[in-house]
Design an enzyme around this catalytic site. Structure first.
Site, PDB file in Angstrom:
ATOM      1  N   ARG A 312     -10.256  42.970 -10.902  1.00  0.00           N
ATOM      2  CA  ARG A 312     -11.030  42.691  -9.686  1.00  0.00           C
ATOM      3  C   ARG A 312     -11.221  43.945  -8.846  1.00  0.00           C
ATOM      4  NH1 ARG A 312      -8.833  36.619  -7.839  1.00  0.00           N
ATOM      5  NH2 ARG A 312     -10.019  35.589  -9.488  1.00  0.00           N
ATOM      6  N   TYR A 453     -18.513  37.965 -12.352  1.00  0.00           N
ATOM      7  CA  TYR A 453     -17.366  38.002 -13.280  1.00  0.00           C
ATOM      8  C   TYR A 453     -16.073  38.443 -12.598  1.00  0.00           C
ATOM      9  CZ  TYR A 453     -18.474  42.961 -14.792  1.00  0.00           C
ATOM     10  OH  TYR A 453     -18.722  44.291 -14.894  1.00  0.00           O
ATOM     11  N   GLU A 454     -14.964  38.161 -13.270  1.00  0.00           N
ATOM     12  CA  GLU A 454     -13.624  38.358 -12.683  1.00  0.00           C
ATOM     13  C   GLU A 454     -13.462  37.571 -11.380  1.00  0.00           C
ATOM     14  OE1 GLU A 454     -11.604  39.573 -14.610  1.00  0.00           O
ATOM     15  OE2 GLU A 454     -12.928  40.652 -15.970  1.00  0.00           O
ATOM     16  N   GLY A 455     -14.091  36.422 -11.317  1.00  0.00           N
ATOM     17  CA  GLY A 455     -13.994  35.587 -10.116  1.00  0.00           C
ATOM     18  C   GLY A 455     -15.178  35.822  -9.203  1.00  0.00           C
ATOM     19  N   GLN A 460     -13.136  34.799  -4.737  1.00  0.00           N
ATOM     20  CA  GLN A 460     -12.485  35.855  -3.939  1.00  0.00           C
ATOM     21  C   GLN A 460     -12.256  35.368  -2.513  1.00  0.00           C
ATOM     22  OE1 GLN A 460     -11.625  38.501  -5.703  1.00  0.00           O
ATOM     23  NE2 GLN A 460     -12.845  37.717  -7.425  1.00  0.00           N
TER      24      GLN A 460
END
Lengths: 611, 611
Positions: A312, A453-455, A460
């Site tokens: 992230r 992506y990655e949350g 977040q």
């Protein structure tokens, strides 16, 4: 040159905002002072600019391609990755014990930015490998570490993160891939057989390295439902024999890659585990991908978060990177393209469009946002180093809490702003921006994955509200606010018109931030919908404030250094940029506060069936 | 169904915001009441949804292609365009004298929205043809009208606008295409020969109609320099013989089409005039494209603005259209896609993501912005009809001034907001949004041209500041503000919580608007850079206010109608949507005011060489 690494800005941030001198006093980082930083950054810039950047357009035009389970990357990628590995770049931030260079994140993050600005698609492979390394370092057994780490750190092999399944995107509770424990025997000992489908696996298959080390979330038979029953496994593409030689092909195959809006050179794989791939271990041992448990069963989510958090932060840096690339291209175009006379009558002929106020406004927005996000990321990197290496436990905990607060801002705010910046990059080019050959559109397309992506930004933001703000009763948030107030006082004491203007905007933004923090603390438990309705506006407000604060600090430093006469041009540019940010970007915080504090009801008012 | 035309919203706007009853009292529009509107819209919706929308994805996958000077459009486009022509849709707003239906823009604009929501690439061809018709109606000789108008109005032929050249984008002073007057003789009489290259010509070549009527800006030999020496010409692809039959091929050829970020099905041509195309008139008469002067020499820019203004309004409607399409797709996905438990604990299992507050916030932002921009466009269309058809000259002038003020807002604000809305459309889809097969990314790519073509947002903003705000001393701007204040009073008198909240935000936005108008009036002459530095923020503020005002009016109407019990669900949704807009979008006006009023210096502070 299509990309010039902003070395001066990066070094300024390290020295004056991130406190590299403090980092260089940490045990193990004694060599990591400004001289080292400069030498590393210069070397990295050469590689990024000279080798990786020229492949960016080629990757968009001739993306990775799939045939019969194999992925061929864009021509030139394989060779560039070899150079990357041989240059030791994969190991920059990883321990010397496993072949790395052991440098702090404060320096490493700048290199990550350069590599991504040069070529987002290319840089994704090392980015995922970094995550796999982090997970193994933290939770891997000695045997797993001995087998995999050095190969990953030296870039001989690469790593992946396998979370997503068709029915399980953000919601890992829905993961269905299953792992069956194996009994004794030469291959079965302590291992598992995995079965399932994973999607959206970045560099899940490629031809740039000898082996691929998949880190895979799966559910052991009989495990609890939901996220508490998820375990983490290493599943190598090729099994590793004792002594480290590559053995049989594992029963994992790439059944397709996606056709995407951007980052086309980066293969996004659908991986099938345990489907009985012909020619693999399945032939002799029956279907099932051989996997090795990382840490303990059912703690997979926890380990996965180690990877996720590293990733992230890095994705936030990707936001800065693509924004800078777009800015550089737009600025160069605006100096060249001649259109229309200036509105102030200063010339009778048509002039380069950079003379026109709105083009200037767009370029300044791009520049200021990029520099603000870069500065925020730099201070977060230093917090990471202090959190991991400070000899004092209380200090470590304090810096860890600050880092944890900053990660969703670095990820969320920088990537959302990258949308605006790359969009402006197209706009500065006018009609030419819409033509693919110009290249501005590629940055715009590539950037669109970053807030996903990655949350996603919402993920977040939920993290920021729940775990980072409400859980400690707003302590870390208010701690930042107190420091920001000190900066305001310094700026007021400094007294230049720019310092005063920035102090004024910073104060207004800080008060807006505190108002929102109070609101969230008051509502998160009793009216969760009302609190989470404002989660993304809160994230955008907090990120905006943090970036603006770092630019405000930079302005103050610049005002102090200016009389000495060195780097005057850089310092004056920094002052102009920081002021622009405060007057044009930081001012948005008021509306975000209003959205959160006054607007929660209207978010949920429309019944679902009326959409 | 991939697209469902929002008929109820469109009819509500016509009836309650645009005042269709007033329009239907204008001479010539006696039949154009609500019943007619409803019948026309329903028919149009059937065509847009059933015939045109299904071709949208196909056009992206298999765009128009070029070979040997010929352009082949996506399979199905030609047949659909035939149906479009046969249905009489091209003539909807054009005079019955030339085969049109003579309906007001108030109704026609809704049809333009539907066609564009169904398929932006397809709808561009009629959009450009509309512009060519407007120009010929206003400035064409009787002969030109007789030769070309009916064919264009009935959709047998299509039209184009040829402004841009490689060195002349926004800056038409740089146009170099030259026109040489011809002497007597059968072909030369009163005609010109054109030589030059035009780029970015939408549907400059295609296979959907028998002939293409190019309207071309060129410079007659000996004309004054700059924009005062530009003339407008008709250059047909095939010459038209007496009696209307198609004659020889003209010396104009399509040398290539562009490879674009979006609207890929719409061919964007490079046209070469007078290059001696083999098989054309050049063989017998020598090189040179036969052209016919529209109106008088050197007044081309004036005529071109007729086309441009029609097109600018229509492009604004394209912004509404693509936003609605993206919204509909995102809302449908959010109701289907199951991920994660609700934060309010109302369910223990994962739920459709529309239950999550941030997904709701995104969808509401998309919905409210789309409805606000649609309402603004509807009132602008009515102003156009009143400006052109009111029997009283003073009334005509007043409505014309209001329409002129609104055009840059409809064009600029709606298309800029379409970026945000289509971006959110991708974001709602998460990772799936980045995969091209999902279709959300196409809307995002298609939308990116809208704030660029027919004058970038900066060009609209300069127009808004200079010609629309400063020139009349802010009279029209303040007139709008006075009306907005009346709406605030109505809302306060209405007294519901939604009405009060909206009144409060509307008042704040109006005061911000007035502050900016005062600032611009004070600075435009003395410090043009300071004024124009804020031109786009001013446009965004004014557009936001106008859209928010129309939604505020809609809310007031809805509150009045609710007790009657009809359409309660629609009216309540309108109230919720209008309130959301005020609390989450209209609140942005404060930051825009600050940017303009306090931030002008920092826009131009950084020296050009430091970018």
């Amino acid at each position: 040159m299509s990309y010039a690494a902003p070395l001066q800005d990066m070094l300024f941030n390290m020295e004056h905002l991130a406190g590299l001198d403090q980092v260089a006093q940490l045990p193990g980082f004694e060599e990591a002072g400004l001289d080292t930083a400069q030498a590393v950054l210069e070397e990295c810039a050469k590689f990024a600019q000279g080798v990786v950047a020229p492949l960016n357009r080629a990757g968009d035009l001739a993306p990775s391609s799939w045939k019969d389970g194999m992925v061929t990357t864009t021509e030139g990628f394989k060779q560039a990755f070899r150079q990357y590995a041989e240059g030791g770049w994969q190991g920059l931030q990883h321990p010397a014990d496993f072949g790395g260079q052991g440098l702090p994140k404060t320096i490493g993050a700048a290199c990550v930015e350069m590599l991504n600005a040069a070529n987002l698609s290319f840089a994704l492979c090392p980015l995922l490998t970094d995550g796999a390394i982090e997970a193994l370092l933290t939770a891997g057994s000695e045997e797993l570490k001995a087998t995999y780490l050095e190969k990953l750190v030296t870039g001989q092999w690469t790593g992946t993160m396998n979370l997503t399944e068709p029915q399980a995107g953000s919601d890992l509770a829905l993961v269905r891939t299953r792992a069956e424990p194996q009994g004794g025997g030469p291959r079965g000992n302590g291992s598992y057989k995995l079965f399932g489908t994973k999607i959206f696996i970045t560099y899940g298959e490629h031809d740039m390295a000898e082996n691929i080390v998949h880190l895979v979330l799966a559910r052991v038979q009989g495990a609890p439902e939901g996220v508490k029953g998820i375990s983490l496994f290493v599943v190598p593409k090729f099994l590793v024999e004792e002594g480290g030689a590559l053995g049989a092909r594992n029963d994992v195959q790439c059944v397709s890659i996606e056709h995407k809006l951007g980052i086309k050179a980066s293969p996004t794989a659908v991986l099938q585990f345990g489907d009985g791939l012909a020619g693999s271990v399945a032939d002799s041992a029956g279907a099932g991908a051989q996997g090795y448990l990382v840490g303990e069963e059912n703690r997979g989510l926890e380990y996965m978060f180690i990877m996720m958090n590293a990733a992230r932060y890095a994705v936030g840096v990707q936001g800065v990177a693509i924004a800078d690339r777009a800015y550089q291209q737009a600025a160069a175009f605006a100096k060249e393209r001649v259109q229309s006379r200036p509105v102030d009558g200063s010339a009778w002929a048509s002039v380069p469009i950079i003379h026109h106020p709105d083009v200037r406004r767009m370029l300044m927005t791009m520049r200021a946002t990029t520099e603000g996000c870069r500065a925020m990321a730099a201070t977060a990197a230093a917090a990471y180093d202090l959190a991991h290496h400070h000899p004092d436990a209380a200090q470590r905990a304090q810096h860890a809490a600050r880092y944890e607060f900053l990660v969703p801002l670095v990820k969320g705010y920088s990537t959302e702003m990258a949308q605006e910046v790359t969009g402006l990059g197209v706009q500065v080019h006018g009609g030419m921006g819409f033509i693919e050959e110009t290249g501005a559109a590629q940055h715009y397309r590539d950037a669109k994955i970053l807030p996903i992506y990655e949350g996603t930004t919402a993920i977040q933001a939920n993290d920021l509200v729940g775990r980072k703000t409400v859980r400690d009763g707003g302590q870390v948030a208010r701690g930042f606010a107190a420091q920001i107030e000190e900066t305001e006082q310094q700026l007021q004491a400094c007294g230049t018109p720019a310092a005063q203007s920035v102090a004024r905007q910073l104060r207004a933004a800080r008060l807006a931030f505190l108002e929102v923090v109070d609101y969230l603390l008051a509502h998160a438990k009793a009216q969760p919908n009302a609190a989470y309705a404002g989660s993304v506006p809160y994230l955008m407000l907090a990120g905006n404030l943090m970036a603006g604060w770092q630019l405000a600090r930079a302005l103050w430093v610049a005002e102090q250094l200016l009389p000495a006469g060195q780097d005057a041009r850089f310092l004056q540019a920094k002052i102009a940029t920081a002021r622009f940010y405060a007057e044009h970007v930081l001012v948005r915080t008021g509306a975000l506060r209003d959205s959160v504090v006054q607007g929660a009801d209207s978010v949920m008012a429309l019944p679902i069936e009326d959409f």
